[in-house]
Every structure is written in C-alpha cells, then in structure tokens.
Design an enzyme around this catalytic site. Structure first.
Site, PDB file in Angstrom:
ATOM      1  N   MET A 171       6.145   5.916   4.096  1.00  0.00           N
ATOM      2  CA  MET A 171       4.921   5.564   4.790  1.00  0.00           C
ATOM      3  C   MET A 171       4.236   4.324   4.237  1.00  0.00           C
ATOM      4  O   MET A 171       3.112   4.049   4.623  1.00  0.00           O
ATOM      5  CB  MET A 171       3.967   6.745   4.675  1.00  0.00           C
ATOM      6  CG  MET A 171       3.039   6.872   5.840  1.00  0.00           C
ATOM      7  SD  MET A 171       2.383   8.553   5.811  1.00  0.00           S
ATOM      8  CE  MET A 171       2.813   9.081   4.149  1.00  0.00           C
ATOM      9  N   PRO A 172       4.916   3.612   3.328  1.00  0.00           N
ATOM     10  CA  PRO A 172       4.216   2.426   2.760  1.00  0.00           C
ATOM     11  C   PRO A 172       3.951   1.375   3.828  1.00  0.00           C
ATOM     12  O   PRO A 172       4.614   1.345   4.863  1.00  0.00           O
ATOM     13  CB  PRO A 172       5.210   1.884   1.732  1.00  0.00           C
ATOM     14  CG  PRO A 172       6.188   2.958   1.493  1.00  0.00           C
ATOM     15  CD  PRO A 172       6.264   3.765   2.756  1.00  0.00           C
ATOM     16  N   TYR A 173       2.956   0.535   3.517  1.00  0.00           N
ATOM     17  CA  TYR A 173       2.648  -0.622   4.346  1.00  0.00           C
ATOM     18  C   TYR A 173       2.696  -1.856   3.443  1.00  0.00           C
ATOM     19  O   TYR A 173       2.079  -1.874   2.384  1.00  0.00           O
ATOM     20  CB  TYR A 173       1.259  -0.482   4.965  1.00  0.00           C
ATOM     21  CG  TYR A 173       0.784  -1.745   5.643  1.00  0.00           C
ATOM     22  CD1 TYR A 173       1.224  -2.063   6.919  1.00  0.00           C
ATOM     23  CD2 TYR A 173      -0.066  -2.626   4.991  1.00  0.00           C
ATOM     24  CE1 TYR A 173       0.808  -3.243   7.530  1.00  0.00           C
ATOM     25  CE2 TYR A 173      -0.484  -3.806   5.595  1.00  0.00           C
ATOM     26  CZ  TYR A 173      -0.039  -4.103   6.873  1.00  0.00           C
ATOM     27  OH  TYR A 173      -0.433  -5.270   7.466  1.00  0.00           O
TER      28      TYR A 173
ATOM     29  N   VAL B 268       6.404   0.218   6.976  1.00  0.00           N
ATOM     30  CA  VAL B 268       5.981  -0.845   7.882  1.00  0.00           C
ATOM     31  C   VAL B 268       5.790  -2.138   7.086  1.00  0.00           C
ATOM     32  O   VAL B 268       5.197  -2.120   6.009  1.00  0.00           O
ATOM     33  CB  VAL B 268       4.650  -0.460   8.575  1.00  0.00           C
ATOM     34  CG1 VAL B 268       4.104  -1.614   9.398  1.00  0.00           C
ATOM     35  CG2 VAL B 268       4.840   0.784   9.427  1.00  0.00           C
TER      36      VAL B 268
ATOM     37  N   LYS C 270       0.853  -1.196   0.000  1.00  0.00           N
ATOM     38  CA  LYS C 270       0.000   0.000   0.000  1.00  0.00           C
ATOM     39  C   LYS C 270       0.883   1.239   0.000  1.00  0.00           C
ATOM     40  O   LYS C 270       1.760   1.372   0.860  1.00  0.00           O
ATOM     41  CB  LYS C 270      -0.887   0.013   1.259  1.00  0.00           C
ATOM     42  CG  LYS C 270      -1.973  -1.038   1.262  1.00  0.00           C
ATOM     43  CD  LYS C 270      -2.888  -0.901   2.479  1.00  0.00           C
ATOM     44  CE  LYS C 270      -3.646  -2.181   2.763  1.00  0.00           C
ATOM     45  NZ  LYS C 270      -4.569  -2.597   1.718  1.00  0.00           N
TER      46      LYS C 270
END
Lengths: 69, 69, 69, 69, 69, 69
Positions: free
Chosen positions: E1-3, E43, A7
C-alpha cells in the site's frame, strides 16, 4: 537532484532504522542507474502514516486490519 | 492563495515555535513582495522530518550526523 | 537540506522566470537566516496550478475570476 | 487509482478515528460518483499538522488561536 | 500500500517512457524486497519539474545549466 | 483551513472543468460536514498525472491500459 517521498504505514508496521537506510540507499541507486542522477544531491523523505490516517477502498487501514483478525 | 510546504529535519534540530513563526511570516511576505499574493489566503505547512527518515547522498541524516562525530 | 514546495496559480497568472528565480533565492536565504540551513543543499520546487484545478471556498479559481468580471 | 492527501490541524483539533474513517469513506465515494473511479484502488492519506506548524495570513495557527482568547 | 512520489527535472532532461517504467518497476520491487509490501497496491507518481521551477543552492536549474555552458 | 490534494490520471482520462468544480465543491462540503471546517479557507489542488507517470502494481498506467486492449 531528484526528490523522492515514500509513504508507508507506521505504528507497529513502521520500518526499522536499518530498513529506512536500505530504502534510501536503494532508491538513490535506482535513480543513478536508470537516469544517471547524482547521488550526492538526491533527497529522500520517508513518511510513516498512522493506520487510522491511511485509507484504501474507502476504509482506514485500522478497519481493514481489524477485519482480518 | 499560494500554498507552501517546508520540510526540515526535526528531533534535536527542530525549529522552535518562534523560528516557525518567523519562517511562516517570511515566506508569506516573500510571496507578497515578489508576486503580489494576498497574505490573508497564503497557507504554509512546516513538516519536521526525523533524521532516520531523511536521506541525502544515499545515507540517512542519522548516518551522516554519526559520521561527523 | 530543507525541501520547499511552492504552489501558485499558473496560466496567465504564472510567475515569470525572473520571479521564480527571486522566489527560490528568497526562500533559500530565509532558511539560512532563520535556521542556519546550508543554501547549497536547499531544494525548492515551484508548481504552477491551472485555475480550473485550484479551489478555495468550494469554488475553482476559474469560477471566482469569472465572477469578478 | 486516485490518490488524495488531506491536511488538517492536529493536537486538540485532531479528528477522531471515526471522523477520519468518515472522511476516507466520503472522499472515496465522491471520486466514484464524479469520476467513476474504482474505490478499491483509491488511496487517501490524512496528515495532522501541529498548530505551530500551520500558517495562514502570515501567522501560525497557535498565534491566531491565542489572539482569539 | 505504499505511495511513492518521484520528482525529476523535465524538459530536455525528462525521462523517456521506458525509463519511467523502469523507475516504477524498480521502486515497487525495492519496497517488496525491503518491507515485504504488496506490489499490487504500491502506487508511484513521477513529476517532471521544469528547470525554471526547480532550485538548488538558491538558483534555478536553468541558471545553473546556463552557467555551465 | 484544510488543504486537500487530489491526484487523478490526466490525458484522455482527465476530468472536465465541470467535474473538477464538482470535486472541489464536494470535498469542501465533506470537510465542513465531518469536521466543521470553514469552507472559505479550505484549499483544494487537483493534479492530473500523465499515464506514463503513474504506476501501480509495478507497471505504468500506459502499460496497463495497453494490456487491456
């Protein structure tokens, strides 16, 4: 047979088709190199999340980007 | 009370509203038949994933579909 | 190429291996019947969720089951 | 470091940007209050799901909303 | 900020702690290299899925592994 | 009808049953307060992720906790 979901922020920060292809190739190779997973059945799904819909530190990314300007 | 998430390719491969309704009815019935789960609280979410955003075998579906032509 | 995730309660409500196999066969067939998806690349992942970790109506399933006794 | 994903119906039921910000602030504070989690690294992603793509009780939300009219 | 979420088979196919660390370092670096994402807020969550709970081609991995012997 | 998934570190950082119940009650109330969602059909799933399986900043939480000692 691994399944990977990535994401990232979308909108004007969205990856290009070429960058998405590079992410998919890269993570598939990583799983092959580290765990000897078969690339043929490695599935990757990329989600682009709108900046209003992503929060960190209790703020939306829209709010954080606005504060930076 | 089960929760089911179904991811399929979207764009010109996206299911129609009638097909989505059939998937939701079908998987809800399957959970009732196999596990005796209550249909009233079975939740199903369908995600349509763009062909640039789905990878298998280290390639995006866009790349794979283009190779087939 | 679809990806399906099924979450059900675990612990003493967990499906048996035979029931899991039946769910996986059933949902794979459903996707073939409704959307003509190739079973060979349909991936299904079942998650068993502990009853303390699942909530509905603002209560954990553990609390709801205890209230029923 | 928690990660939270919230799925709600979109379309004409979609939350406004202000409501999304309130959800993100609220769930981040909840994790701090209950588990003492650091807000700075709490990540929240909101998904808006089309009413054709969400099912409960074996029906899509589109079908359920139509029945109510 | 990727997940990023990575699902692989667990049990006797589970990655070692060192392999998990290598996957996390590798995918974090990939997101930095391709999209210039900040590693500090990237993350990654790895899920190990039991072989009874993973299906491909309409069979559980347990069934597929047993057929190979 | 919302669906919420909360991932936190498990092991010796795992929430207690009482804390899980508090999280589920709290996020269900938040969705009712902000979006007027019906608590009866709000579903929450908590995942506890082992510290070897969670990464941030390119390191596993196990590595980060060890560095702190």
């Amino acid at each position: 047979m691994p399944y990977v979901n990535i994401k990232v922020t979308g909108g004007n920060e969205a990856p290009t088709p070429a960058q998405k292809a590079e992410l998919i190739a890269g993570v598939t190779k990583l799983l092959q190199d580290v765990l000897n997973k078969n690339p043929a059945t490695t599935v990757v799904v990329i989600d682009e999340v709108e900046m209003d819909n992503w929060g960190i530190g209790g703020k939306t990314v829209s709010q954080l980007r606005a504060n930076k300007t």
